[in-house]
Design a protein around this motif. Structure first.
Motif, PDB file in Angstrom:
ATOM      1  N   THR A 168       0.836  -1.198   0.000  1.00  0.00           N
ATOM      2  CA  THR A 168       0.000   0.000   0.000  1.00  0.00           C
ATOM      3  C   THR A 168       0.871   1.249   0.000  1.00  0.00           C
ATOM      4  N   LEU A 185      -0.226  -1.070  -8.616  1.00  0.00           N
ATOM      5  CA  LEU A 185      -1.555  -1.459  -8.142  1.00  0.00           C
ATOM      6  C   LEU A 185      -2.268  -0.176  -7.719  1.00  0.00           C
ATOM      7  N   THR A 186      -2.759   0.559  -8.693  1.00  0.00           N
ATOM      8  CA  THR A 186      -3.297   1.886  -8.398  1.00  0.00           C
ATOM      9  C   THR A 186      -4.775   2.049  -8.717  1.00  0.00           C
ATOM     10  N   LEU A 194       0.472  -5.751   0.615  1.00  0.00           N
ATOM     11  CA  LEU A 194      -0.683  -5.766  -0.288  1.00  0.00           C
ATOM     12  C   LEU A 194      -0.357  -6.542  -1.562  1.00  0.00           C
ATOM     13  N   SER A 202       2.343   8.141  -4.659  1.00  0.00           N
ATOM     14  CA  SER A 202       1.223   7.261  -4.989  1.00  0.00           C
ATOM     15  C   SER A 202      -0.097   8.016  -4.968  1.00  0.00           C
ATOM     16  N   THR A 250      -4.946   6.373  -4.871  1.00  0.00           N
ATOM     17  CA  THR A 250      -4.375   5.033  -4.789  1.00  0.00           C
ATOM     18  C   THR A 250      -4.662   4.403  -3.430  1.00  0.00           C
ATOM     19  N   THR A 275      -8.285   2.979  -3.487  1.00  0.00           N
ATOM     20  CA  THR A 275      -8.474   1.707  -4.190  1.00  0.00           C
ATOM     21  C   THR A 275      -7.709   0.572  -3.511  1.00  0.00           C
ATOM     22  N   GLN A 276      -6.502   0.850  -3.017  1.00  0.00           N
ATOM     23  CA  GLN A 276      -5.737  -0.214  -2.375  1.00  0.00           C
ATOM     24  C   GLN A 276      -6.363  -0.654  -1.056  1.00  0.00           C
ATOM     25  N   THR A 277      -7.012   0.261  -0.373  1.00  0.00           N
ATOM     26  CA  THR A 277      -7.731  -0.121   0.837  1.00  0.00           C
ATOM     27  C   THR A 277      -8.858  -1.085   0.514  1.00  0.00           C
ATOM     28  N   ILE A 282      -8.862  -3.216  -1.987  1.00  0.00           N
ATOM     29  CA  ILE A 282      -8.220  -4.507  -2.237  1.00  0.00           C
ATOM     30  C   ILE A 282      -7.987  -5.236  -0.916  1.00  0.00           C
TER      31      ILE A 282
END
Length: 240
Positions: free
Chosen positions: A14, A38-39, A66, A149, A153, A156-158, A160
């Motif tokens: 992350t 991974l964005t 992540l 980032s 980002t 969205t990563q949260t 995931i």
């Protein structure tokens, strides 16, 4: 060591970017490295599908935090594509639904406070071993990656992270070299989490770093490099 036939795919954590891997890559001799971002994906499944569409037919896969979650999803989706798996600072468990609101509230706090202020106050003490909490250069580097980032980002990563599945069941049948690397002082992806992964992958080699916390790659690259180098060689030998 040269491993031209099999590219190494690196999936970061992350609010991380390619800077995460640079100290360790400087200690390896690799001719083909791919570091996807991974964005934009909002689930591990979505990220896995996108990456598998874009990546070469066969590759080595290393995931940190992540990125390890996404790597485990890729193992579940396409085990035959993966010629070697490295999991660093991994928590394989699904997030209980009741924990999701707090994770999303953290994103709101980051929006209000700014990424650097929020990360420094809430995450930095959990990111590194106690002996490194005063390392301003390391803190600045991690905050720099976060700022590069960006907040979108983090959003969205949260998603995931909180929607991930437990994919440990796919590990036992994975027919390639596997290495698991963790830091003793990691309250995020704890030694217990790594033991759970190891129990699901009895063929894996486990490396526990006594001087590291969560950010093993940046805290102790000299200790991460040799086992990764050996793993890469094992993957190469397995192709011959």
């Amino acid at each position: 060591m040269d491993n031209r036939a099999l590219p190494l795919v690196l999936l970061g954590g992350t609010l991380c970017n390619a800077r995460l891997w640079q100290p360790v890559l400087a200690r390896l001799n690799l001719s083909a490295v791919i570091c996807p971002r991974l964005t934009a994906d909002t689930s591990a499944e979505q990220a896995s599908r996108r990456l598998l569409e874009q990546l070469p037919p066969r590759f080595l896969l290393a995931g940190f935090s992540l990125g390890a979650i996404v790597a485990l999803q890729m193992v579940a989706d396409a085990p035959g594509r993966i010629a070697g798996l490295a999991l660093l600072s991994v928590n394989p468990l699904a997030v209980p639904p009741e924990h999701a609101p707090a994770r999303r509230e953290a994103v709101s706090a980051a929006r209000q406070q700014g990424l650097t202020t929020w990360l420094s106050a809430s995450l930095w003490p959990k990111y590194v071993a106690p002996s490194r909490v005063g390392d301003q250069a390391l803190q600045d580097l991690i905050c720099r990656m976060a700022e590069e980032s960006g907040l979108d980002t983090l959003v969205t990563q949260t998603e995931i992270a909180i929607t991930r599945r437990d994919n440990r069941g796919a590990l036992a049948a994975l027919a390639c070299p596997i290495i698991i690397i963790n830091g003793v002082h990691d309250p995020i992806c704890t030694p217990h989490h790594h033991q759970l992964v190891a129990e699901s992958a009895p063929q894996a080699r486990c490396v526990t770093l006594a001087a590291a916390g969560h950010f093993t790659l940046l805290e102790v690259p000299d200790e991460v490099g040799p086992p990764l180098r050996q793993w890469i060689q094992e993957c190469s030998d397995a192709q011959e």
